[in-house]
Design a protein around this motif. Structure first.
Motif, PDB file in Angstrom:
ATOM      1  N   ILE A 248      13.649   0.231  -3.838  1.00  0.00           N
ATOM      2  CA  ILE A 248      12.214   0.019  -3.647  1.00  0.00           C
ATOM      3  C   ILE A 248      11.468   1.060  -4.485  1.00  0.00           C
ATOM      4  O   ILE A 248      11.705   2.255  -4.330  1.00  0.00           O
ATOM      5  CB  ILE A 248      11.837   0.173  -2.148  1.00  0.00           C
ATOM      6  CG1 ILE A 248      12.593  -0.867  -1.305  1.00  0.00           C
ATOM      7  CG2 ILE A 248      10.329   0.061  -1.961  1.00  0.00           C
ATOM      8  CD1 ILE A 248      12.548  -0.594   0.200  1.00  0.00           C
ATOM      9  N   GLN A 249      10.604   0.584  -5.374  1.00  0.00           N
ATOM     10  CA  GLN A 249       9.837   1.520  -6.201  1.00  0.00           C
ATOM     11  C   GLN A 249       8.476   1.835  -5.584  1.00  0.00           C
ATOM     12  O   GLN A 249       7.874   2.858  -5.842  1.00  0.00           O
ATOM     13  CB  GLN A 249       9.611   0.934  -7.600  1.00  0.00           C
ATOM     14  CG  GLN A 249      10.901   0.743  -8.388  1.00  0.00           C
ATOM     15  CD  GLN A 249      10.639   0.070  -9.716  1.00  0.00           C
ATOM     16  OE1 GLN A 249      10.208  -1.082  -9.761  1.00  0.00           O
ATOM     17  NE2 GLN A 249      10.878   0.774 -10.799  1.00  0.00           N
ATOM     18  N   LYS A 250       8.000   0.879  -4.777  1.00  0.00           N
ATOM     19  CA  LYS A 250       6.654   0.995  -4.223  1.00  0.00           C
ATOM     20  C   LYS A 250       6.593   0.201  -2.940  1.00  0.00           C
ATOM     21  O   LYS A 250       7.117  -0.919  -2.944  1.00  0.00           O
ATOM     22  CB  LYS A 250       5.676   0.394  -5.255  1.00  0.00           C
ATOM     23  CG  LYS A 250       4.271   0.916  -5.203  1.00  0.00           C
ATOM     24  CD  LYS A 250       3.435   0.201  -6.261  1.00  0.00           C
ATOM     25  CE  LYS A 250       2.061  -0.081  -5.713  1.00  0.00           C
ATOM     26  NZ  LYS A 250       1.270  -0.948  -6.569  1.00  0.00           N
ATOM     27  N   PRO A 251       6.050   0.720  -1.855  1.00  0.00           N
ATOM     28  CA  PRO A 251       5.416   2.042  -1.744  1.00  0.00           C
ATOM     29  C   PRO A 251       6.433   3.173  -1.790  1.00  0.00           C
ATOM     30  O   PRO A 251       7.640   2.952  -1.660  1.00  0.00           O
ATOM     31  CB  PRO A 251       4.737   1.985  -0.372  1.00  0.00           C
ATOM     32  CG  PRO A 251       5.504   0.971   0.407  1.00  0.00           C
ATOM     33  CD  PRO A 251       6.013  -0.019  -0.591  1.00  0.00           C
ATOM     34  N   LEU A 252       5.935   4.382  -1.947  1.00  0.00           N
ATOM     35  CA  LEU A 252       6.788   5.554  -1.959  1.00  0.00           C
ATOM     36  C   LEU A 252       7.166   5.909  -0.520  1.00  0.00           C
ATOM     37  O   LEU A 252       6.404   5.639   0.413  1.00  0.00           O
ATOM     38  CB  LEU A 252       6.058   6.724  -2.606  1.00  0.00           C
ATOM     39  CG  LEU A 252       5.718   6.516  -4.082  1.00  0.00           C
ATOM     40  CD1 LEU A 252       4.747   7.580  -4.566  1.00  0.00           C
ATOM     41  CD2 LEU A 252       6.980   6.512  -4.940  1.00  0.00           C
ATOM     42  N   ASN A 253       8.329   6.500  -0.375  1.00  0.00           N
ATOM     43  CA  ASN A 253       8.770   6.891   0.951  1.00  0.00           C
ATOM     44  C   ASN A 253       7.788   7.875   1.582  1.00  0.00           C
ATOM     45  O   ASN A 253       7.305   8.785   0.934  1.00  0.00           O
ATOM     46  CB  ASN A 253      10.160   7.536   0.869  1.00  0.00           C
ATOM     47  CG  ASN A 253      10.800   7.675   2.235  1.00  0.00           C
ATOM     48  OD1 ASN A 253      10.550   6.872   3.145  1.00  0.00           O
ATOM     49  ND2 ASN A 253      11.620   8.699   2.401  1.00  0.00           N
ATOM     50  N   ARG A 254       7.488   7.638   2.874  1.00  0.00           N
ATOM     51  CA  ARG A 254       6.622   8.522   3.661  1.00  0.00           C
ATOM     52  C   ARG A 254       5.167   8.510   3.191  1.00  0.00           C
ATOM     53  O   ARG A 254       4.424   9.466   3.406  1.00  0.00           O
ATOM     54  CB  ARG A 254       7.161   9.963   3.669  1.00  0.00           C
ATOM     55  CG  ARG A 254       8.506  10.068   4.369  1.00  0.00           C
ATOM     56  CD  ARG A 254       8.357  10.080   5.852  1.00  0.00           C
ATOM     57  NE  ARG A 254       9.598   9.699   6.535  1.00  0.00           N
ATOM     58  CZ  ARG A 254       9.662   9.505   7.833  1.00  0.00           C
ATOM     59  NH1 ARG A 254       8.591   9.637   8.595  1.00  0.00           N
ATOM     60  NH2 ARG A 254      10.784   9.127   8.397  1.00  0.00           N
ATOM     61  N   ASP A 255       4.796   7.399   2.543  1.00  0.00           N
ATOM     62  CA  ASP A 255       3.418   7.238   2.106  1.00  0.00           C
ATOM     63  C   ASP A 255       2.569   6.793   3.305  1.00  0.00           C
ATOM     64  O   ASP A 255       3.078   6.247   4.283  1.00  0.00           O
ATOM     65  CB  ASP A 255       3.350   6.170   1.007  1.00  0.00           C
ATOM     66  CG  ASP A 255       2.215   6.433   0.033  1.00  0.00           C
ATOM     67  OD1 ASP A 255       1.375   7.314   0.295  1.00  0.00           O
ATOM     68  OD2 ASP A 255       2.170   5.733  -0.997  1.00  0.00           O
ATOM     69  N   THR A 256       1.274   7.033   3.206  1.00  0.00           N
ATOM     70  CA  THR A 256       0.328   6.587   4.212  1.00  0.00           C
ATOM     71  C   THR A 256      -0.578   5.564   3.544  1.00  0.00           C
ATOM     72  O   THR A 256      -1.094   5.808   2.461  1.00  0.00           O
ATOM     73  CB  THR A 256      -0.499   7.784   4.715  1.00  0.00           C
ATOM     74  OG1 THR A 256       0.393   8.728   5.273  1.00  0.00           O
ATOM     75  CG2 THR A 256      -1.499   7.368   5.755  1.00  0.00           C
ATOM     76  N   LEU A 257      -0.720   4.398   4.163  1.00  0.00           N
ATOM     77  CA  LEU A 257      -1.518   3.319   3.580  1.00  0.00           C
ATOM     78  C   LEU A 257      -2.525   2.834   4.614  1.00  0.00           C
ATOM     79  O   LEU A 257      -2.391   3.107   5.804  1.00  0.00           O
ATOM     80  CB  LEU A 257      -0.604   2.144   3.186  1.00  0.00           C
ATOM     81  CG  LEU A 257       0.558   2.435   2.230  1.00  0.00           C
ATOM     82  CD1 LEU A 257       1.506   1.246   2.164  1.00  0.00           C
ATOM     83  CD2 LEU A 257       0.019   2.756   0.839  1.00  0.00           C
ATOM     84  N   ASN A 258      -3.487   2.066   4.131  1.00  0.00           N
ATOM     85  CA  ASN A 258      -4.428   1.442   5.058  1.00  0.00           C
ATOM     86  C   ASN A 258      -3.935   0.058   5.453  1.00  0.00           C
ATOM     87  O   ASN A 258      -3.030  -0.491   4.825  1.00  0.00           O
ATOM     88  CB  ASN A 258      -5.806   1.319   4.404  1.00  0.00           C
ATOM     89  CG  ASN A 258      -6.502   2.669   4.328  1.00  0.00           C
ATOM     90  OD1 ASN A 258      -6.217   3.571   5.110  1.00  0.00           O
ATOM     91  ND2 ASN A 258      -7.413   2.800   3.384  1.00  0.00           N
ATOM     92  N   THR A 259      -4.534  -0.531   6.490  1.00  0.00           N
ATOM     93  CA  THR A 259      -4.259  -1.933   6.791  1.00  0.00           C
ATOM     94  C   THR A 259      -4.748  -2.765   5.605  1.00  0.00           C
ATOM     95  O   THR A 259      -5.594  -2.336   4.841  1.00  0.00           O
ATOM     96  CB  THR A 259      -5.016  -2.376   8.064  1.00  0.00           C
ATOM     97  OG1 THR A 259      -6.392  -2.075   7.880  1.00  0.00           O
ATOM     98  CG2 THR A 259      -4.479  -1.685   9.303  1.00  0.00           C
ATOM     99  N   GLY A 260      -4.181  -3.952   5.451  1.00  0.00           N
ATOM    100  CA  GLY A 260      -4.553  -4.804   4.324  1.00  0.00           C
ATOM    101  C   GLY A 260      -3.303  -5.305   3.631  1.00  0.00           C
ATOM    102  O   GLY A 260      -2.222  -5.354   4.229  1.00  0.00           O
TER     103      GLY A 260
END
Lengths: 355, 355
Positions: A248-260
């Motif tokens: 997996i290239q994206k998302p990065l591990n332990r990233d924080t994202l928004n809903t959507g």
């Protein structure tokens, strides 16, 4: 009115060791299917060799009717072959084994890909005339040095079974991405063995020898061997074909994202047949959905895949990718543990937090 | 006769993310106590800002008697101060927490050191005349952008308590290693706050404001706060002073060595006083022996240490390093876990195999 030139942001190799040089590709940040040589992973057993180009000859001998001594000019005159090939070090992802093993702690970047041009080893073997008794072909590199487990100097040498050596896509390459192979990657000549882990693709070829026996050099019979037991060498067998795998290239591990909606993307590859399916799970493996994969696959190249993930609820998610190849090999939940840590191909995962 | 120029082998930054750019220093491979700017870790919250240098003025206002508006020329005319300072990101070693946390997964390279030259913030505050009621000084950077947790654009801004702002070694730097600060590290002006984690050392200073209240920007009250509980914000307190800490540079983790004598070496640092002792264990913490440490320590710099280890018996060894500072702070066996993963300083360890 700004005087600041636009700052260049670029990824780098990740340094594992310098002497010998081992650095991995920043694989999450690779957006192309042919890597710039600058970002191609570097894996060395010894310090860089010193070669005389002005007096470079390639000997091919041993169990053949007519030994050959070829100049690079000779090779350039022969019919060429151009292949896009993924090269993966057998130790790629070694650091992911939960029961840790010794050796270079590669994360997921001991893999790279580009376009190699050369001549098939088969054409040379045919010119020399391989004898009936021939069993293996040894490819010796110019790099050499001491090993910690022997009181002796070795060159880096590997053998191929005669059938693999005679496969028409096993090539002696002289170009990478349409330019002479960079020195660190084997200039002037490097063996490229598609579908096998990278240890077979010997750099800085010094000589080629056909033999009637089994080669027992330490990079053949000590290293690059799967040892399933921690305490003894029972049931050992050689490392050869690349396992079906994905990253997996994206998302990065332990990233924080928004809903959507977010793109989940990556690569998948195999040493047998083709990748026919990549499945994604966003609920830690409970359910799986097929990702879209590149329709047009080169035979020996990785496959890019992507998946649009819509997430409405906040919380922590484990995203997984699992590839299947045309031989119905599928990435396992748990890797096959072995003492030297080769061939890791468990399901890939990253954790993200949606907030 | 070789035509091959000696191949250059060098370490690189390790890429964690590109937008914004976060890359860590290859700390095991740093042999000097002042890092080349190329290898200084890059930690950004936003994309790089765009600044007008030809019209660059630094305003200092708020709760002062005489607001100032200074050109870089004005600053260069003031008495300067030169300090060797270790800057460590509060998230350094975050990936080592066993109960994982979200955020950039820094290994041990969110730390770098070099020589900063500038003027003390105190001298400017004295010129402006700080009012009695003043509590904090806000330093705002030119970098800005959206945060995932607010529907709003913020600049990167941090405050210092007035006492720390008035410490004569809190400087507004304009040179790094005797050259103008590289753009990515804050050109033309960067605050340097020795002994505090790096979040305080604001890059690309836009303005300085003295306030009579407590600053509540998100990089002050949401991020860079220790949250000891996973589920709530009880007992939260701000990240400030660097913890006593050490890193083993050699041997590398999971390396294989022979019996004999090996150098164990590394660095140690603290945000309070000086490092007075570094102890090494080669038996997983059962016994400890003092390493030799650099006698001549700069006040805010890391300390190099080394230890000659003679090992006669084959097997697996856990090597540990544990620093103690002059306030008798000592690295703990277990890190202080906190939800955002700041301030990791547990005893450092590497595993090696002797064969």
């Amino acid at each position: 009115m700004s005087d600041q030139p636009f700052p260049i942001v670029k990824p780098f190799l990740k340094t594992l060791s310098l002497y010998p040089e081992n650095q991995e590709a920043p694989i999450e940040f690779i957006q192309t299917d042919t890597l710039d040589a600058r970002l191609f992973f570097r894996r060395n057993h010894f310090s860089y060799p010193s070669l005389s180009y002005s007096n470079y000859w390639l000997p091919l001998g041993g169990s053949v009717k007519t030994p050959l001594l070829l100049s690079t000019q000779d090779l350039l005159r022969l019919p060429s072959k151009t292949l896009k090939v993924v090269l993966e070090c057998a130790g790629d992802k070694r650091s992911f084994f939960e029961t840790k093993v010794f050796g270079e702690q590669w994360e997921n970047g001991a893999i790279s890909q580009g376009i190699w041009k050369g001549i098939s080893l088969r054409s040379l073997l045919e010119r020399a005339g391989v004898r009936e008794e021939a069993k293996e072909v040894i490819i010796e590199g110019y790099d050499y040095g001491e090993r910690k487990d022997f009181d002796q100097v070795f060159t880096y040498s590997r053998s191929l079974p005669i059938e693999k050596a005679l496969h028409s896509d096993t090539i002696i390459a002289y170009e990478y991405n349409h330019k002479p192979i960079p020195f660190k990657h084997g200039y002037p000549l490097r063996l490229i063995v598609p579908q096998w882990y990278g240890m077979a693709s010997v750099k800085w070829i010094k000589q080629i020898t056909v033999i009637d026996s089994h080669f027992t050099g330490p990079f053949q019979t000590v290293d690059y061997v799967y040892y399933p037991n921690k305490e003894n060498n029972n049931e050992a067998f050689p490392v050869t074909t690349i396992h079906v795998n994905s990253t997996i290239q994206k998302p990065l591990n332990r990233d924080t994202l928004n809903t959507g909606t977010h793109e989940i993307k990556g690569i998948a590859w195999t040493g047998k047949g083709r990748v026919i399916k990549v499945e994604i799970s966003t609920d830690n493996g409970k359910t799986w959905i097929e990702a879209e994969i590149t329709a047009d696959q080169s035979r020996y190249a990785w496959t890019s895949w992507s998946f649009q993930w819509t997430v409405a609820e906040k919380g922590e998610y484990t995203i997984m990718s699992r590839a299947t190849d045309s031989y119905q090999r599928i990435q396992p939940s748990n890797p096959f543990w072995n003492r030297k840590g080769y061939g890791y191909n468990a399901i890939d995962k990253v954790m993200v937090k949606i907030e």
